[in-house]
Enzyme design. Structure first.
Site: not given
Length: 672
Positions: A303, A307, A436, A572
């Site tokens: 993360e 980010r 994913d 998405e």
């Protein structure tokens, strides 16, 4: 007695003979003189004294030892040559990308100030934003070399894996590597000159002369609506959560995850792209004066990379401001302890102040998506700083995963152990949470590196075939193509909203020369992702849907379980709509995105500022707000919305940039 006494007193008698021989006589007589000639005759005399059997045995032993010596020398020589060549090959591979640099580092023009008097949505001003006649939004003519268009496709029905073969090219008959996969033949770009083996400091970004620019593309009303939505969200963050990680818009407060201003950093490049100059400058001051990484806090490697590190790198490229690169380098160094594991598979958590790392308290596993989705950022950090350790660490992870067993036709399990380096919880395969972005980053790393890293393409192509074979089904009654999950051989018609990244990724691959079937599949899947919104009462998708495989015509294709009906303002579907519109020009994708934006405004907008996640997309009268605005709403969702509504293909040109999984554009490398 006298005679006896006299004899006894006389001294004893000693008899000896003294002989004196001259050196000349000794030599003439053949005596020992320690000369080499004499020693040779002595050795020969001893050799002749040996029996014939003894001499034969000694001669045989000498011959045997000599023969072994010759064989050993030859073998060691070949081994040394092989090791030397391998070392040279490794060096070339390692330096190939390190030697790459941008023809001209990517810089967007200084953001244009958006109209400050738009008013609240939906009463938006139709006035276009003023722009100087020779300044346009989006990247200037960056002189980045786009991927070549001479990608060659030819049918190979019997090909079931990626192979390399030489082909003759041009008049010089030079050999190029060709990658073939089930009907697609991709010729990776090759530089005409070998790349430099030395990583270089980035050149100072510079703008392009006005005469090299094309006419600016005006901002349209839908883009203006996105700007207004961003400003409304930013107002809530600035008023109630400034410098903190995430806004809680209902309680007019904030939540802290890492204490590093996640929302602010995630939104930096969005503000630049939207032209919000005042907001950007205010945020830059906070980064310069308040953002400090030397604090005793655990951060999640994945993360914080996507980010914060990605946001800083992207903003550096768009603005050319070295402040953001220096901050990125500092953070990158502090994240490196995560890779100090027995297997080189990184731990999930790092204390950026103490320089220590550890797995979660409850397991020694990391998720596959997390350890394989920090590569774009770390590779780019190496290219910019000249320090190869960042890229080396993440490349080792990809090479290791490439060799692992436990895959199912390219599909990977969700967990990997940091000690053993092996997949765990085998038999469960999904393109949703925990797996994913592994598939996304296979393709994007290949594109980022100039289409030269064949293992990445091989793994991506094999995985897409695995999706087609094991996870694709059609729903009833509308025959929607969806991606389910496989658990120990049993198919589940469950699809996460996260999976809606896949249509955009497939379209990006097709745009870069992969099979046209990928675009057909992308078109089918984006229709499904849109229906995940359209068939729901609020027009907003839940986190997870289950598709009906057997349903009458008057039923919906999607079913939603109570635990799955929340919406987190995820990007998405909008992301994939952006790719589909950019590559096809079909306006319906813009219309679908516009519907989604209107529903966000209707059901998630908080009057005092900000947007909130909701708990129940099936209840328009009370969607049950959750009082949280995720940083990715500003960093991804609204950014992709703005780009989707733009008709300027040079506003983040996809032949020059590749988006990270957090929607931070990073430049595609070109050979020096």
């Amino acid at each position: 007695a006298a005679m006896y006494s006299a004899a006894a007193a006389s001294p004893p008698r000693r008899d000896f003979i003294s002989v004196t021989v001259s050196p000349e006589e000794a030599v003439g007589a053949g005596g020992y003189n320690n000369s080499k000639a004499w020693r040779r005759r002595s050795y020969w005399r001893k050799w002749k004294q040996l029996s014939r059997l003894q001499r034969s045995v000694i001669l045989f032993l000498f011959a045997f030892v000599a023969g072994c010596g010759v064989i050993s020398y030859t073998s060691m020589g070949e081994q040394w040559k092989s090791l030397t060549e391998k070392s040279l090959d490794d060096q070339r591979t390692e330096t190939a990308i390190r030697g790459l640099k941008l023809a001209n580092p990517a810089v967007l023009p200084a953001p244009q100030k958006a109209d400050a008097n738009l008013g609240d949505y939906p009463e938006l001003s139709s006035q276009k934003l003023p722009k100087p006649p020779h300044v346009r939004r989006g990247p200037l003519n960056l002189q980045l070399k786009p991927p070549r268009r001479d990608v060659r496709l030819k049918s190979r029905r019997d090909t079931s894996r990626v192979v390399e073969e030489p082909v003759q090219a041009d008049e010089e008959k030079t050999e190029k590597s060709v990658i073939s996969w089930r009907g697609a033949v991709i010729e990776p770009d090759q530089s005409t000159e070998p790349p430099s083996s030395k990583m270089k400091e980035p050149e100072k970004p510079s703008s392009v002369e006005a005469e090299d620019q094309k006419e600016p593309v005006p901002i349209n009303e839908r883009q203006m609506a996105v700007i207004e939505a961003f400003r409304h969200a930013w107002k809530g963050y600035k008023d109630f959560a400034w410098g903190h990680d995430e806004l809680k818009p209902l309680s007019k407060s904030y939540s802290e995850w890492f204490g590093l201003g996640l929302t602010l950093i995630d939104a930096l490049d969005t503000m630049w792209i939207l032209g919000l100059k005042e907001e950007f400058e205010e945020a830059r001051k906070w980064v310069a004066n308040e953002l400090v990484f030397d604090k005793n806090v655990d951060v999640n490697l994945f993360e914080s990379t996507i980010r914060i590190l990605g946001g800083l790198l992207s903003t550096y490229h768009l603005s050319g401001d070295s402040l953001f690169l220096e901050k990125a380098k500092d953070l990158g160094n502090r994240l490196m302890p995560a890779f100090k594991t027995p297997s080189k598979i990184p731990y999930s958590d790092v204390n950026i102040g103490r320089g220590t790392a550890h797995p979660p308290r409850w397991t020694s596993d990391s998720t596959v998506a997390e350890v394989t989705s920090v590569q774009l950022e770390f590779r780019e950090l190496s290219r910019l700083t000249g320090d190869e350790k960042f890229q080396k660490a993440v490349d080792e992870v990809m090479k290791h995963v490439h060799t692992l067993s436990g895959k199912n036709d390219g599909l990977v399990p969700m967990f990997i152990n940091t000690n053993s380096g092996q997949f765990t919880h085998l038999g469960v395969y999904t393109l949703g949470a925990r797996a994913d972005s592994y598939y996304e980053y296979l393709l994007k790393q290949w594109i980022q590196g100039g289409k030269k890293e064949n293992e990445l393409l091989e793994d991506y192509m094999r995985a897409i075939e695995g999706v087609k074979k094991h996870l694709l089904q059609r729903s009833q009654p509308k025959q929607l193509t969806f991606v389910g999950e496989l658990a120990h051989g049993h198919f589940s018609a469950k699809m996460d909203h996260l999976v809606c990244f896949l249509p955009g990724t497939l379209a990006l691959g097709a745009h870069n020369g992969l099979s046209a079937d990928h675009m057909k599949l992308a078109e089918a899947l984006i229709e499904t992702c849109y229906q995940m919104y359209a068939q729901v009462e609020t027009g907003l998708s839940p986190e997870i849907v289950h598709f009906n495989l057997h349903a009458p015509k008057d039923h919906k294709d999607v079913e939603i379980k109570p635990a799955d009906r929340h919406n987190l303002l995820r990007p998405e579907t909008v992301e994939s709509l952006f790719y589909m519109y950019r590559f096809t020009g079909d306006k319906k994708y813009q219309d679908w995105g516009w519907e989604i934006l209107q529903n966000f405004n209707k059901y998630t907008r908080v009057p005092t500022g900000g947007y909130t996640s909701i708990n129940n997309v099936q209840n328009p009268s009370n969607p049950e707000p959750r009082d949280k605005m995720e940083s990715f709403f500003l960093g991804e969702t609204l950014k992709y919305m703005f780009l989707l509504f733009s008709d300027d293909i040079d506003l983040i040109n996809l032949d020059k940039y590749v988006f990270s999984t957090e929607a931070h554009p990073l430049p595609i490398w070109v050979p020096e």
